[in-house]
Design a protein around this motif. Structure first.
Motif, PDB file in Angstrom:
ATOM      1  N   LYS A 143       0.849  -1.205   0.000  1.00 48.46           N
ATOM      2  CA  LYS A 143       0.000   0.000   0.000  1.00 48.46           C
ATOM      3  C   LYS A 143       0.884   1.253   0.000  1.00 48.46           C
ATOM      4  O   LYS A 143       1.546   1.564   0.994  1.00 48.46           O
ATOM      5  CB  LYS A 143      -0.926   0.005   1.217  1.00 48.46           C
ATOM      6  N   GLU A 144       0.857   1.938  -1.159  1.00 48.45           N
ATOM      7  CA  GLU A 144       1.756   3.074  -1.357  1.00 48.45           C
ATOM      8  C   GLU A 144       1.007   4.390  -1.364  1.00 48.45           C
ATOM      9  O   GLU A 144      -0.194   4.429  -1.633  1.00 48.45           O
ATOM     10  CB  GLU A 144       2.424   2.960  -2.744  1.00 48.45           C
ATOM     11  N   VAL A 145       1.750   5.456  -1.103  1.00 45.99           N
ATOM     12  CA  VAL A 145       1.216   6.805  -1.318  1.00 45.99           C
ATOM     13  C   VAL A 145       2.237   7.604  -2.113  1.00 45.99           C
ATOM     14  O   VAL A 145       3.414   7.247  -2.178  1.00 45.99           O
ATOM     15  CB  VAL A 145       0.926   7.548   0.004  1.00 45.99           C
ATOM     16  N   VAL A 146       1.755   8.711  -2.684  1.00 40.31           N
ATOM     17  CA  VAL A 146       2.643   9.670  -3.327  1.00 40.31           C
ATOM     18  C   VAL A 146       2.798  10.840  -2.358  1.00 40.31           C
ATOM     19  O   VAL A 146       1.808  11.467  -1.973  1.00 40.31           O
ATOM     20  CB  VAL A 146       2.051  10.158  -4.673  1.00 40.31           C
ATOM     21  N   VAL A 147       4.016  11.087  -1.942  1.00 42.33           N
ATOM     22  CA  VAL A 147       4.282  12.126  -0.939  1.00 42.33           C
ATOM     23  C   VAL A 147       4.488  13.460  -1.642  1.00 42.33           C
ATOM     24  O   VAL A 147       5.350  13.592  -2.504  1.00 42.33           O
ATOM     25  CB  VAL A 147       5.529  11.752  -0.109  1.00 42.33           C
ATOM     26  N   GLU A 148       3.701  14.442  -1.250  1.00 43.79           N
ATOM     27  CA  GLU A 148       3.799  15.757  -1.882  1.00 43.79           C
ATOM     28  C   GLU A 148       4.284  16.831  -0.918  1.00 43.79           C
ATOM     29  O   GLU A 148       4.136  18.005  -1.189  1.00 43.79           O
ATOM     30  CB  GLU A 148       2.440  16.148  -2.472  1.00 43.79           C
ATOM     31  N   PHE A 149       4.789  16.402   0.255  1.00 40.69           N
ATOM     32  CA  PHE A 149       5.341  17.398   1.172  1.00 40.69           C
ATOM     33  C   PHE A 149       6.855  17.229   1.231  1.00 40.69           C
ATOM     34  O   PHE A 149       7.393  16.206   0.770  1.00 40.69           O
ATOM     35  CB  PHE A 149       4.712  17.268   2.565  1.00 40.69           C
ATOM     36  N   ASP A 150       7.518  18.218   1.815  1.00 39.04           N
ATOM     37  CA  ASP A 150       8.972  18.182   1.922  1.00 39.04           C
ATOM     38  C   ASP A 150       9.391  16.975   2.771  1.00 39.04           C
ATOM     39  O   ASP A 150       8.971  16.860   3.926  1.00 39.04           O
ATOM     40  CB  ASP A 150       9.430  19.495   2.589  1.00 39.04           C
ATOM     41  N   PRO A 151      10.205  16.055   2.236  1.00 41.35           N
ATOM     42  CA  PRO A 151      10.603  14.873   3.008  1.00 41.35           C
ATOM     43  C   PRO A 151      11.300  15.222   4.327  1.00 41.35           C
ATOM     44  O   PRO A 151      11.376  14.385   5.229  1.00 41.35           O
ATOM     45  CB  PRO A 151      11.573  14.139   2.064  1.00 41.35           C
ATOM     46  N   ALA A 152      11.778  16.443   4.458  1.00 38.73           N
ATOM     47  CA  ALA A 152      12.452  16.853   5.705  1.00 38.73           C
ATOM     48  C   ALA A 152      11.452  17.278   6.783  1.00 38.73           C
ATOM     49  O   ALA A 152      11.845  17.534   7.923  1.00 38.73           O
ATOM     50  CB  ALA A 152      13.412  18.009   5.421  1.00 38.73           C
ATOM     51  N   LEU A 153      10.160  17.325   6.442  1.00 40.17           N
ATOM     52  CA  LEU A 153       9.148  17.786   7.411  1.00 40.17           C
ATOM     53  C   LEU A 153       9.163  16.925   8.671  1.00 40.17           C
ATOM     54  O   LEU A 153       9.152  15.693   8.590  1.00 40.17           O
ATOM     55  CB  LEU A 153       7.751  17.706   6.768  1.00 40.17           C
ATOM     56  N   THR A 154       9.161  17.581   9.832  1.00 37.83           N
ATOM     57  CA  THR A 154       9.083  16.843  11.097  1.00 37.83           C
ATOM     58  C   THR A 154       7.800  17.227  11.836  1.00 37.83           C
ATOM     59  O   THR A 154       7.224  18.289  11.598  1.00 37.83           O
ATOM     60  CB  THR A 154      10.289  17.139  12.010  1.00 37.83           C
ATOM     61  N   PHE A 155       7.372  16.336  12.743  1.00 41.18           N
ATOM     62  CA  PHE A 155       6.128  16.582  13.487  1.00 41.18           C
ATOM     63  C   PHE A 155       6.161  15.858  14.820  1.00 41.18           C
ATOM     64  O   PHE A 155       6.613  14.716  14.915  1.00 41.18           O
ATOM     65  CB  PHE A 155       4.929  16.073  12.682  1.00 41.18           C
ATOM     66  N   GLU A 156       5.662  16.514  15.834  1.00 45.57           N
ATOM     67  CA  GLU A 156       5.406  15.882  17.141  1.00 45.57           C
ATOM     68  C   GLU A 156       4.223  16.624  17.737  1.00 45.57           C
ATOM     69  O   GLU A 156       4.255  17.852  17.874  1.00 45.57           O
ATOM     70  CB  GLU A 156       6.636  16.045  18.047  1.00 45.57           C
ATOM     71  N   CYS A 157       3.152  15.902  18.063  1.00 40.97           N
ATOM     72  CA  CYS A 157       1.956  16.576  18.576  1.00 40.97           C
ATOM     73  C   CYS A 157       2.274  17.260  19.917  1.00 40.97           C
ATOM     74  O   CYS A 157       2.959  16.702  20.768  1.00 40.97           O
ATOM     75  CB  CYS A 157       0.831  15.565  18.761  1.00 40.97           C
ATOM     76  N   ILE A 158       1.766  18.482  20.073  1.00 41.60           N
ATOM     77  CA  ILE A 158       1.996  19.270  21.289  1.00 41.60           C
ATOM     78  C   ILE A 158       0.773  19.107  22.197  1.00 41.60           C
ATOM     79  O   ILE A 158      -0.344  19.489  21.817  1.00 41.60           O
ATOM     80  CB  ILE A 158       2.163  20.778  20.931  1.00 41.60           C
ATOM     81  N   ASP A 159       0.975  18.546  23.395  1.00 42.42           N
ATOM     82  CA  ASP A 159      -0.153  18.209  24.280  1.00 42.42           C
ATOM     83  C   ASP A 159      -1.103  19.372  24.524  1.00 42.42           C
ATOM     84  O   ASP A 159      -2.315  19.220  24.530  1.00 42.42           O
ATOM     85  CB  ASP A 159       0.368  17.724  25.646  1.00 42.42           C
ATOM     86  N   GLU A 160      -0.550  20.553  24.745  1.00 38.68           N
ATOM     87  CA  GLU A 160      -1.392  21.691  25.134  1.00 38.68           C
ATOM     88  C   GLU A 160      -2.168  22.263  23.953  1.00 38.68           C
ATOM     89  O   GLU A 160      -3.051  23.096  24.133  1.00 38.68           O
ATOM     90  CB  GLU A 160      -0.552  22.832  25.733  1.00 38.68           C
ATOM     91  N   CYS A 161      -1.847  21.856  22.742  1.00 37.33           N
ATOM     92  CA  CYS A 161      -2.428  22.510  21.563  1.00 37.33           C
ATOM     93  C   CYS A 161      -3.922  22.166  21.412  1.00 37.33           C
ATOM     94  O   CYS A 161      -4.770  23.024  21.610  1.00 37.33           O
ATOM     95  CB  CYS A 161      -1.631  22.116  20.316  1.00 37.33           C
ATOM     96  N   THR A 162      -4.242  20.975  21.079  1.00 43.15           N
ATOM     97  CA  THR A 162      -5.618  20.462  20.887  1.00 43.15           C
ATOM     98  C   THR A 162      -6.423  21.179  19.794  1.00 43.15           C
ATOM     99  O   THR A 162      -7.638  21.018  19.724  1.00 43.15           O
ATOM    100  CB  THR A 162      -6.458  20.448  22.206  1.00 43.15           C
ATOM    101  N   TRP A 163      -5.760  21.978  18.952  1.00 47.15           N
ATOM    102  CA  TRP A 163      -6.519  22.735  17.943  1.00 47.15           C
ATOM    103  C   TRP A 163      -7.354  21.804  17.056  1.00 47.15           C
ATOM    104  O   TRP A 163      -8.521  22.091  16.767  1.00 47.15           O
ATOM    105  CB  TRP A 163      -5.576  23.572  17.060  1.00 47.15           C
TER     106      TRP A 163
END
Ligand code: SF4
Ligand code: SF4
Length: 173
Positions: free
Chosen positions: A18-38
């Motif tokens: 199961k593949e996807v085509v990635v259209e964002f910058d491969p260097a993108l990083t993410f970690e959910c911020i507990d206080e955010c909840t947006w």
């Protein structure tokens, strides 16, 4: 001087076969911020398998609503100042402490909640993944850690997406 050519979109295997085509910058990083909840201050579209799964852990008549024939986790007025949108509302399952009761107590959450802050579209039968426009504006978890999104796509894109007639994330409550 001419600009270097943009890199072509990258195909990534997320689950076996199961593949996807990635259209964002491969260097993108993410970690959910507990206080955010947006992203939990809104209603959430429930794909049919999610709707059936939710029936095992919540009252569907209390927790969901139908809009234009589609099922959503409803949002509701919260009697608090934190973890709510400007309208004082948030997802039915967002607790006072800012945690998702489904995730915390059932170790499960709807597919749409896993996908955020990414966005899914289908082109020529392929699933294309990019960053949701509203997330660029509101999600505090982008670019704050060393955790590259492209290395953890299985956490954002549950296998159920490949079973749906239309996994696109453009539909909102
Ligand atoms: S179901 Fe849980 S993760 Fe999804 S929006 Fe509601 S509180 Fe957030
Ligand atoms: S908007 Fe981003 S950082 Fe905030 S709770 Fe949602 S995923 Fe986490």
């Amino acid at each position: 001087m001419s600009q270097p050519a943009a890199e072509p979109p990258q195909r990534v295997e997320v689950h076996p076969g199961k593949e996807v085509v990635v259209e964002f910058d491969p260097a993108l990083t993410f970690e959910c911020i507990d206080e955010c909840t947006w992203c939990c201050q809104h209603g959430v579209l429930l794909y049919e398998p999610d709707f059936l799964e939710l029936a095992n852990c919540a009252s569907l008549s209390e927790a969901t609503t139908q809009v234009r024939g589609q099922d959503f986790v409803r949002k509701e007025d919260k009697d608090r100042d934190e973890h709510v949108g400007e309208d004082g509302q948030a997802c039915f399952f967002l607790r006072d402490d800012g945690l998702c009761s489904l995730h915390a107590e059932e170790d499960w959450k709807p597919a749409r909640c896993s996908v955020f802050p990414l966005s899914v579209a289908v082109e020529d039968g392929d699933i294309h993944v990019s960053v949701r426009e509203k997330a660029r504006e509101h999600c505090e978890g982008l670019h704050v850690s060393e955790r590259r999104v492209i290395d953890h796509l299985d956490a954002f894109l549950p296998e159920v997406l490949w079973e749906l007639d239309d996994p696109a994330t453009r539909r909102e409550l």
